[in-house]
Enzyme design. Structure first.
Site, PDB file in Angstrom:
ATOM      1  N   ASP A  52       0.880  -1.163   0.000  1.00 17.38           N
ATOM      2  CA  ASP A  52       0.000   0.000   0.000  1.00 17.38           C
ATOM      3  C   ASP A  52       0.921   1.218   0.000  1.00 17.38           C
ATOM      4  O   ASP A  52       1.631   1.457   0.985  1.00 17.38           O
ATOM      5  CB  ASP A  52      -0.880  -0.033   1.256  1.00 17.38           C
ATOM      6  CG  ASP A  52      -1.854   1.137   1.292  1.00 17.38           C
ATOM      7  OD1 ASP A  52      -1.708   2.061   0.456  1.00 17.38           O
ATOM      8  OD2 ASP A  52      -2.750   1.122   2.157  1.00 17.38           O
ATOM      9  N   TYR A 142      -9.937  12.880 -10.766  1.00 14.73           N
ATOM     10  CA  TYR A 142      -8.918  12.057 -11.434  1.00 14.73           C
ATOM     11  C   TYR A 142      -8.000  12.934 -12.286  1.00 14.73           C
ATOM     12  O   TYR A 142      -6.775  12.828 -12.231  1.00 14.73           O
ATOM     13  CB  TYR A 142      -9.650  11.029 -12.297  1.00 14.73           C
ATOM     14  CG  TYR A 142      -8.797  10.127 -13.142  1.00 14.73           C
ATOM     15  CD1 TYR A 142      -7.897   9.239 -12.575  1.00 14.73           C
ATOM     16  CD2 TYR A 142      -8.940  10.133 -14.531  1.00 14.73           C
ATOM     17  CE1 TYR A 142      -7.142   8.384 -13.367  1.00 14.73           C
ATOM     18  CE2 TYR A 142      -8.193   9.278 -15.329  1.00 14.73           C
ATOM     19  CZ  TYR A 142      -7.293   8.414 -14.750  1.00 14.73           C
ATOM     20  OH  TYR A 142      -6.559   7.564 -15.535  1.00 14.73           O
ATOM     21  N   ILE A 172      -7.830   2.481 -22.944  1.00  6.08           N
ATOM     22  CA  ILE A 172      -7.085   1.279 -23.311  1.00  6.08           C
ATOM     23  C   ILE A 172      -8.060   0.104 -23.459  1.00  6.08           C
ATOM     24  O   ILE A 172      -8.867  -0.160 -22.565  1.00  6.08           O
ATOM     25  CB  ILE A 172      -6.007   0.942 -22.255  1.00  6.08           C
ATOM     26  CG1 ILE A 172      -5.052   2.130 -22.036  1.00  6.08           C
ATOM     27  CG2 ILE A 172      -5.238  -0.324 -22.644  1.00  6.08           C
ATOM     28  CD1 ILE A 172      -4.198   2.517 -23.216  1.00  6.08           C
TER      29      ILE A 172
HETATM   30  N1  SER Z   1      -9.439   5.131 -19.031  1.00  7.40           N
HETATM   31  C1  SER Z   1      -9.386   6.264 -18.146  1.00  7.40           C
HETATM   32  C2  SER Z   1     -10.716   6.600 -17.616  1.00  7.40           C
HETATM   33  O1  SER Z   1     -11.645   6.454 -18.338  1.00  7.40           O
HETATM   34  C3  SER Z   1      -8.806   7.453 -18.855  1.00  7.40           C
HETATM   35  O2  SER Z   1      -7.487   7.585 -18.463  1.00  7.40           O
HETATM   36  O3  SER Z   1     -10.846   7.042 -16.528  1.00  7.40           O
END
Ligand code: SER
Length: 317
Positions: A52, A142, A172
């Site tokens: 962690d 994020y 991805i």
């Molecule tokens: N695949 C990621 C997301 O959708 C993008 O970096 O949060």
């Protein structure tokens, strides 16, 4: 031979990256880590350890005990999960990455790679063919965390001569491990549903273009950037892309192989996130500075995904 430690190794990218690194550098030289019990694939050819990164003592001890040279810090909450719990995203993504960069600095590791994302861009960023160096004012937890990582990492390059490197991954697409909690996840789910049920309800609307990449290209660009000659790097955070499509376009490509396939649309909160991200990226800096070039376009990726996934699921099409 350099020794590499990977966090988030049971994630969508981590599981396949650990496999690719072990193949290239030897199983014992690639330490896979995570907070959960590992999938079988990670235990096969090398060590898997519980880690962690919020526990700095444990992090430092592991880097010393395993004599690590390069750290790849993949553990992160994605965009959708980050909006559900921004405070957890702060701790995991910002505090976690800070701890990693500090450990790399204090222990003097050779190199650290922490991924960034298309989420580092925001609504005021030009959406088409987004340049590498451009305004970045993301509006998700994020995205903010990814801008922090890029800037703090680049600050350590300048301040301490650290070898920090980062890739702004697009969505991805892969067949081995499902992504979790991201806005681009629809482009993976669609294949599972196409094979299992011949229909898919997309949580992103028609016309929502996003940059994307197939896993073999993701592994290639990650390893290529790790190995790139540092003297040639003018940047440390790179746009990277292979294709760009909207839900109806990937659906049309799948339909070429599964004619009965149908897509419908029920956009959820992730639609608003997607609308703040680039539709396509200019990755010329990566191409010029370390020779990036993708192998898979939409047609090649779709064909390969369907072949691999149908075998895995035991479904014909
Ligand atoms: N695949 C990621 C997301 O959708 C993008 O970096 O949060």
């Amino acid at each position: 031979m350099k020794r590499i430690l990977v966090t988030g190794s049971y994630g969508q990218i981590g599981t396949e990256l650990v496999g690719a690194l072990r193949k290239k550098y030897g199983g014992e030289n690639v330490v896979a880590t995570g907070r959960k019990k590992p999938p079988a694939i990670l235990k096969k050819d090398g060590p898997y350890l519980q880690l962690d990164v919020l526990d700095t003592n444990q992090l430092h001890a592991m880097l010393v005990d395993y004599d690590i040279d390069i750290m790849i810090h993949n553990a992160s909450l994605l965009s959708g999960t980050g909006e559900k719990d921004p405070q957890l995203a702060y701790r995991t993504n910002i505090e976690g990455s800070y701890n990693v960069l500090e450990a790399v600095r204090i222990l003097g590791l050779d190199q650290v790679m922490i991924p960034s994302s298309i989420a580092a861009f925001g609504p005021s960023t030009p959406r088409e063919n987004t340049p590498n160096d451009v305004i970045m004012r993301p509006t998700t937890a994020y995205g903010v965390s990814k801008v922090f990582i890029e800037l703090w990492g680049e600050y350590y390059v300048k301040r301490y001569g650290m070898d920090f490197r980062s890739l702004r991954y697009p969505g991805i697409i892969s067949s081995e491990t499902l992504p979790g909690g991201g806005t681009t996840d629809y482009a993976v789910e669609i294949f599972y549903e196409a094979l299992k049920n011949k229909r898919y309800t997309s949580f992103l609307d028609k016309g929502t273009y996003l940059p994307m990449m197939y896993m073999p290209d993701c592994l290639k660009c990650t390893i290529d950037l790790i190995e790139a000659d540092v003297g040639r790097l003018k940047h440390r955070s790179f746009n990277i892309t292979a294709m760009s499509f909207a839900p109806e376009e990937i659906a049309a490509e799948i339909k070429k192989h599964i004619p009965e396939f149908e897509i419908s649309y029920e956009p959820d909160f992730r639609q608003q996130i997607a609308e703040t991200w680039p539709a396509s990226l200019d990755d010329s800096a990566a191409r010029q500075e370390w020779g990036w070039k993708p192998d898979y376009d939409l047609a090649a990726m779709t064909k390969d995904m369907l072949e691999k996934l149908s075998k895995k699921l035991g479904v014909d099409y």
